[in-house]
Design an enzyme around this catalytic site. Sequence first.
Site, PDB file in Angstrom:
ATOM      1  N   ARG A  48       0.853  -1.187   0.000  1.00  0.00           N
ATOM      2  CA  ARG A  48       0.000   0.000   0.000  1.00  0.00           C
ATOM      3  C   ARG A  48       0.890   1.239   0.000  1.00  0.00           C
ATOM      4  NH1 ARG A  48      -4.023   2.388   4.768  1.00  0.00           N
ATOM      5  NH2 ARG A  48      -4.989   3.985   3.430  1.00  0.00           N
ATOM      6  N   HIS A  49       0.373   2.326  -0.543  1.00  0.00           N
ATOM      7  CA  HIS A  49       1.120   3.586  -0.567  1.00  0.00           C
ATOM      8  C   HIS A  49       1.346   4.117   0.857  1.00  0.00           C
ATOM      9  CE1 HIS A  49      -2.555   5.762   0.495  1.00  0.00           C
ATOM     10  NE2 HIS A  49      -3.182   5.046  -0.440  1.00  0.00           N
ATOM     11  N   HIS A  61      -2.961   0.389  -3.529  1.00  0.00           N
ATOM     12  CA  HIS A  61      -3.798   0.911  -2.464  1.00  0.00           C
ATOM     13  C   HIS A  61      -4.069  -0.196  -1.448  1.00  0.00           C
ATOM     14  CE1 HIS A  61      -4.533   4.392  -5.161  1.00  0.00           C
ATOM     15  NE2 HIS A  61      -4.342   3.458  -6.092  1.00  0.00           N
TER      16      HIS A  61
END
Length: 643
Positions: free
Chosen positions: A387-388, A572
């Site tokens: 995930r970012h 994400h």
Amino acid sequence: MAARLPTRRRSEDAATIKKNLSSLQILMNMGFSKHRVEKALAATGNKGVQLASDWLLSHVHDPELDQRLPREYVLYACPAGDIGVQLNDFWDRSLAQCGRNSAHNLFPHVTLCSFFKCEDSNVAHLEHALQKAVDKYQSYSPENVLLEYFDSPNYIGLFLDDKSADFMRQVCQDFAVEADKLSGTKIEPHKKQLHLTLAYQFHSSHFDVLVKLSKELDFKGPARWEFRLYSRDPRIAKAEVLRVLYSHTPRSPDELELISDDYIFMSSAEYQNSSDGWFEGTSWLTGCSGVFPGNYTEKTAESDTWTLHRVLPLTRTKSGSGQNVSPSPILAELLCGSDESRGSKYNSPEGLLTEPLYAKVHKQKKPNVVNSSEQTKKEPRKLFIMRHAERVDITFGQQWLKYCFDLSGKYTRKNLNMPRTVPQRQGGPKSFNKDSPITEIGLFQARLTGEAMRDEGITVKHVFSSSALRCVQTADAILQGIGADDSVKIRVDAGLFEWLAWSPLGIPNWMTPSDMAACGLRVDTEYKPFVTVHQLDPKEKCEQYYKRSHIFTQNVLKLCEKEGGNVLLVGHAGTLDGCSRQLTGLSYRNPTEFTKIVQKIPYCGVVTLEEIQGTGIWDLIQTPFPTLTHGPNPRFDWRILRN
């Protein structure tokens, strides 16, 4: 006087005895019952002890293993050589252009008799009967089989000339007589006009295309033909056959394990009447039954599951004509190779070079033999899905745009955790409303994660990122932390963007790869994405998101397979489950389950998958570096000390 010791058996004597033992005797000496051994040898075409033992181990839970259900056999005349290649090419092209018709259920052939049953203990007699019949008429075999084209509104095919057809019928008739005499097996030869079907039961709108394709065939010249004896599991008769595309691990007792490249057979009614996409079927590799997700399979030819027992030449070459044709690869192997060598290579109806499928159930595919310089062990590929990092708009709220940009669009940093600078982009500051950058803490989170990977000796050769700015910035910071070479670029792809149901404001107007590169991000500007923004569906359902993510991941892994090396996907929170779920053989979650999972994934959360080499299977494993925990750190207002 001491008694003389008995003569000790020499090791070469034991080897000679073992060599002279039949496959049946060797397997029975290993502890298998005679009935099971005969069934295994029949199912694998008596192609060696190894393949038969693999079959027995694979079918240990088959409920019909000890039932006396004889296999079904059939004798075909099959074209080989150039005409065989042409016909297989026609099969592929007609399938691609017109879809599947009933001819695609089998391979190119001329049917010489109806399916018949033969006891497993009599298969050797059956093969001997065919050999005897062919030998008897060998001197009368045709040098060429003439074919005449024919089409009608619902059938396209080739009819055999009378002389060749009469020869085939006579061989089949004698085969039937010998089989009855040797083993009591009853065979009913075909008496109708012999033909090779090109297409039938097709949609009327496809007729012209099929005729055009079939008339491109050149079947006037010399061709090689072969008698081929096949068998099938009786459970496959009148069943729909599906090939397994993706592995599936059962989550409940009634589910069937799916093994890549296995085949599943089930009733036609089951195939047509399922309402939820799950079917009930039986595994060809194991004989076990259960329910399975239909989208993990695709329809295929029934003959893919057949066993080839015997191949004998039907036509003879012209002497002195310069048109002599060498035997087909499968025939040459069967004529010259040993049982063990045959078993390791040939088991497909077309006689193509294949690996024995039964070996895939309990052990990995054996690697090809390579020279000593290539024998260094390769590390299995790993897939890291991340995930970012922390994003500005979630940390500071959407009002950050109002506070940090003046009317002219100039950016001023109002908090140490806000970015030092932000990229210049089309649409001005408003473009950040849907496409937020990451915070300074976010940059630190990503670099720290990259450094942890570096400390564990992890290298990344391929990096893919969602088109969202926060994901590209995260990927760039990770590569900085790893200390990756400048040649490792970030490939930006919309296929990694989050479930569109979570973008109520619509699809963002993302920065182009060129604009990102101009801002100093190491983006591959030459990369052509698998999914573009125009292919995204704003009304995407959860199931569609899983499918998009899975197909994208498969394409990535295939693209990177040749070069090898670890792969990093930066997306994400939902990306971790979306890109890994079906890859590990699990079905997609419903929206409620998906939402609950996503809420538990922190910034820079990582999952790691490892490839089981030679199987096409990926397993979730423990991530080989520590996770990142960042406690809440609320904004500090110094004015509270005034009170």
